[in-house]
Design a protein around this motif. Sequence first.
Motif, PDB file in Angstrom:
ATOM      1  N   PHE A 174       5.859   0.403   1.469  1.00 22.81           N
ATOM      2  CA  PHE A 174       5.407   0.189   2.839  1.00 22.81           C
ATOM      3  C   PHE A 174       5.072  -1.276   3.076  1.00 22.81           C
ATOM      4  CE2 PHE A 174       1.998  -0.435   5.875  1.00 22.81           C
ATOM      5  CZ  PHE A 174       2.453   0.254   6.985  1.00 22.81           C
ATOM      6  N   MET A 175       4.313  -1.877   2.150  1.00 22.29           N
ATOM      7  CA  MET A 175       3.905  -3.268   2.342  1.00 22.29           C
ATOM      8  C   MET A 175       5.115  -4.203   2.378  1.00 22.29           C
ATOM      9  SD  MET A 175       0.774  -3.684   2.939  1.00 22.29           S
ATOM     10  CE  MET A 175      -0.780  -2.802   2.863  1.00 22.29           C
ATOM     11  N   GLY A 176       6.103  -3.913   1.549  1.00 23.74           N
ATOM     12  CA  GLY A 176       7.308  -4.737   1.555  1.00 23.74           C
ATOM     13  C   GLY A 176       8.016  -4.679   2.888  1.00 23.74           C
ATOM     14  N   LEU A 177       8.105  -3.472   3.456  1.00 27.97           N
ATOM     15  CA  LEU A 177       8.736  -3.322   4.762  1.00 27.97           C
ATOM     16  C   LEU A 177       7.888  -3.957   5.858  1.00 27.97           C
ATOM     17  CD1 LEU A 177       9.988   0.366   4.460  1.00 27.97           C
ATOM     18  CD2 LEU A 177      11.421  -1.668   4.611  1.00 27.97           C
ATOM     19  N   ALA A 178       6.572  -3.799   5.750  1.00 29.36           N
ATOM     20  CA  ALA A 178       5.680  -4.378   6.757  1.00 29.36           C
ATOM     21  C   ALA A 178       5.828  -5.895   6.808  1.00 29.36           C
ATOM     22  CB  ALA A 178       4.230  -3.995   6.461  1.00 29.36           C
ATOM     23  N   LYS A 179       5.969  -6.517   5.641  1.00 36.22           N
ATOM     24  CA  LYS A 179       6.100  -7.971   5.592  1.00 36.22           C
ATOM     25  C   LYS A 179       7.435  -8.440   6.170  1.00 36.22           C
ATOM     26  CE  LYS A 179       2.823  -8.440   1.813  1.00 36.22           C
ATOM     27  NZ  LYS A 179       2.565  -8.724   0.392  1.00 36.22           N
ATOM     28  N   GLN A 180       8.367  -7.500   6.292  1.00 35.79           N
ATOM     29  CA  GLN A 180       9.625  -7.815   6.965  1.00 35.79           C
ATOM     30  C   GLN A 180       9.554  -7.467   8.456  1.00 35.79           C
ATOM     31  OE1 GLN A 180      12.913  -5.913   4.839  1.00 35.79           O
ATOM     32  NE2 GLN A 180      11.746  -6.071   2.948  1.00 35.79           N
ATOM     33  N   GLN A 181       8.332  -7.086   8.900  1.00 35.58           N
ATOM     34  CA  GLN A 181       8.073  -6.736  10.303  1.00 35.58           C
ATOM     35  C   GLN A 181       9.022  -5.628  10.769  1.00 35.58           C
ATOM     36  OE1 GLN A 181       7.868 -10.375  12.616  1.00 35.58           O
ATOM     37  NE2 GLN A 181       6.507 -11.350  11.133  1.00 35.58           N
ATOM     38  N   PHE A 182       8.920  -4.492  10.064  1.00 34.90           N
ATOM     39  CA  PHE A 182       9.844  -3.388  10.304  1.00 34.90           C
ATOM     40  C   PHE A 182       9.393  -2.452  11.421  1.00 34.90           C
ATOM     41  CE2 PHE A 182       6.506  -1.348   8.232  1.00 34.90           C
ATOM     42  CZ  PHE A 182       6.699   0.025   8.141  1.00 34.90           C
ATOM     43  N   ILE A 183       8.320  -2.835  12.132  1.00 29.66           N
ATOM     44  CA  ILE A 183       7.771  -1.955  13.153  1.00 29.66           C
ATOM     45  C   ILE A 183       8.836  -1.534  14.172  1.00 29.66           C
ATOM     46  CG2 ILE A 183       6.055  -1.773  14.990  1.00 29.66           C
ATOM     47  CD1 ILE A 183       4.988  -1.842  12.095  1.00 29.66           C
ATOM     48  N   GLY A 184       9.638  -2.494  14.615  1.00 33.98           N
ATOM     49  CA  GLY A 184      10.640  -2.188  15.637  1.00 33.98           C
ATOM     50  C   GLY A 184      11.652  -1.166  15.178  1.00 33.98           C
ATOM     51  N   LYS A 185      11.889  -1.104  13.865  1.00 32.15           N
ATOM     52  CA  LYS A 185      12.913  -0.198  13.346  1.00 32.15           C
ATOM     53  C   LYS A 185      12.405   1.228  13.208  1.00 32.15           C
ATOM     54  CE  LYS A 185      16.271   0.280   9.595  1.00 32.15           C
ATOM     55  NZ  LYS A 185      16.826  -0.310   8.354  1.00 32.15           N
ATOM     56  N   PHE A 186      11.165   1.378  12.719  1.00 33.36           N
ATOM     57  CA  PHE A 186      10.655   2.722  12.437  1.00 33.36           C
ATOM     58  C   PHE A 186       9.476   3.108  13.329  1.00 33.36           C
ATOM     59  CE2 PHE A 186      12.318   1.463   8.145  1.00 33.36           C
ATOM     60  CZ  PHE A 186      13.376   2.344   8.119  1.00 33.36           C
ATOM     61  N   CYS A 187       8.415   2.299  13.278  1.00 26.80           N
ATOM     62  CA  CYS A 187       7.133   2.745  13.821  1.00 26.80           C
ATOM     63  C   CYS A 187       7.114   2.843  15.341  1.00 26.80           C
ATOM     64  CB  CYS A 187       6.008   1.827  13.340  1.00 26.80           C
ATOM     65  SG  CYS A 187       5.775   1.870  11.544  1.00 26.80           S
ATOM     66  N   GLN A 188       7.679   1.866  16.017  1.00 28.50           N
ATOM     67  CA  GLN A 188       7.643   1.912  17.475  1.00 28.50           C
ATOM     68  C   GLN A 188       8.423   3.123  18.018  1.00 28.50           C
ATOM     69  OE1 GLN A 188       5.587  -0.297  18.396  1.00 28.50           O
ATOM     70  NE2 GLN A 188       5.811  -0.835  20.551  1.00 28.50           N
ATOM     71  N   PRO A 189       9.662   3.365  17.559  1.00 25.38           N
ATOM     72  CA  PRO A 189      10.364   4.568  18.023  1.00 25.38           C
ATOM     73  C   PRO A 189       9.612   5.855  17.686  1.00 25.38           C
ATOM     74  CG  PRO A 189      11.901   3.050  16.991  1.00 25.38           C
ATOM     75  CD  PRO A 189      10.533   2.516  16.715  1.00 25.38           C
ATOM     76  N   ASN A 190       9.089   5.945  16.454  1.00 29.19           N
ATOM     77  CA  ASN A 190       8.381   7.160  16.067  1.00 29.19           C
ATOM     78  C   ASN A 190       7.110   7.357  16.870  1.00 29.19           C
ATOM     79  OD1 ASN A 190      10.313   7.780  14.188  1.00 29.19           O
ATOM     80  ND2 ASN A 190       9.175   7.001  12.430  1.00 29.19           N
TER      81      ASN A 190
END
Length: 477
Positions: free
Chosen positions: A405-421
């Motif tokens: 999770f932290m690795g993805l967060a540091k890549q600012q993955f919010i737009g890919k997973f979290c915002q749609p979900n």
Amino acid sequence: MSAHHDLKQPIYDPSVSFIQEDKIWELLNTNTAPSQAQVQAVLTKARLCEGLTLEDTAVLLQNQDCELEQQMFAIARDIKNTIYGNRIVLFAPLYVSNHCANACSYCGFNADNHELKRKTLQQDEIVKEVEVLEAMGHKRILAVYGEHPRNNVNAIVDSIATMYSVKHGDSGEIRRINVNCAPMDTSDFAILKTAAIGTYQCFQETYHRPTYETVHTKGKKKDYLYRLYAMHRAMEAGIDDVGIGALFGLYDHKFELLALLAHAKQLELDCGVGPHTISFPRIEPAHGSSLSEKPPFEVDDECFKRIVAITRLAVPYTGLIMSTRESAELRRELLSLGVSQISAGSKTSPGGYQASQDDQQDSEQFSLGDHRAMDDIIYELVTESDAIPSFCTGCYRKGRTGDHFMGLAKQQFIGKFCQPNALITFREYLNDYASEKTREAGNQLIERELDKLSPSRRRNISQCLTMTDEGKRDIYL
């Protein structure tokens, strides 16, 4: 040390505290009156979203320049929006037991409080509490247990299984259960992991050892080091999402915040990943606790806002939790300073979601500051904060936890997973549980959010929203 292997061999010495009190005071004393240039340099560094050192944090804690403080608040808002977007994750605590063997002078559950009505929920009572929470629309629970032999790991695992089993109507279900309970040995933490928990949460309360020993006078909680290394043992057992915190008001807040961040850094050093969440409880009045009426080191609202903002700058990728201890007005302000998770519609006594207000007061852990109903909180999030209430639990169930999770967060993955979900699960809430005014405001917010997306992403998310409108549930990316 990877957090993905069970029962790993420790590479640290649990007989030695990693909280170096002399070093913390040296950092604070060395930076008693930082110059504008020093503070500005730290703020410039913070904008990079790469975190801060303890010395950087000490500089911000000692800053007395009001203009620079406002800059700091603005940067905290920017970092929160960059990392987490405008999502706010919602959860509710479920107090299973207020039986406790510890005597903690600040807590209503303490073993010497003989006026408290003690209760440990039976399985059928747990079912009823979960049904109430599901009827509100909750999907995420924090299960809370007093530190008592009856709340052993097997009893906890059984109660969690019951919580997961409850289905209310066509759409009511709990999809993630985080746990706040007594520290355990590594072997018991391994058993707890089998219950498919989310985050294991445990607060040190105060990192100042002399104060710790003063306010904890009975029970296993007296052991400062055993509690300090609880998260290390949990990670050794394969629980890779952990939540830490300090109870502000027991000791000097500047010391506590630096120690709290030192704890986060030690976990990253020893276990490969820092805490998933940090919490900021302040001492609140509690029946049977004289200390809670007048905290030894009271933290006022302005100071509290600085604590939250500085933490967001120091650990940009860590979730920051704010409970209903705080007032609605203050929680509203703190959302803009870095908070990413809030509780809603909370009760702090076993059976509290069904009990009368009088019964709650006789058995609760502390007094609440925000008594609003879930739907009212969500309506305000949408209409006043332009925030997306999120009920998503997809990361946990897709294995996006711990260092992943932290690795993805540091890549600012919010737009890919979290915002749609967040949008999809919010629609689910709006369709199944919201009042008419909240449903209308919420759907308008969803449309505004869709307008910000590229055509292809809008099309994909719109398809998921349509399936949700047609009755499909638990859609996540």
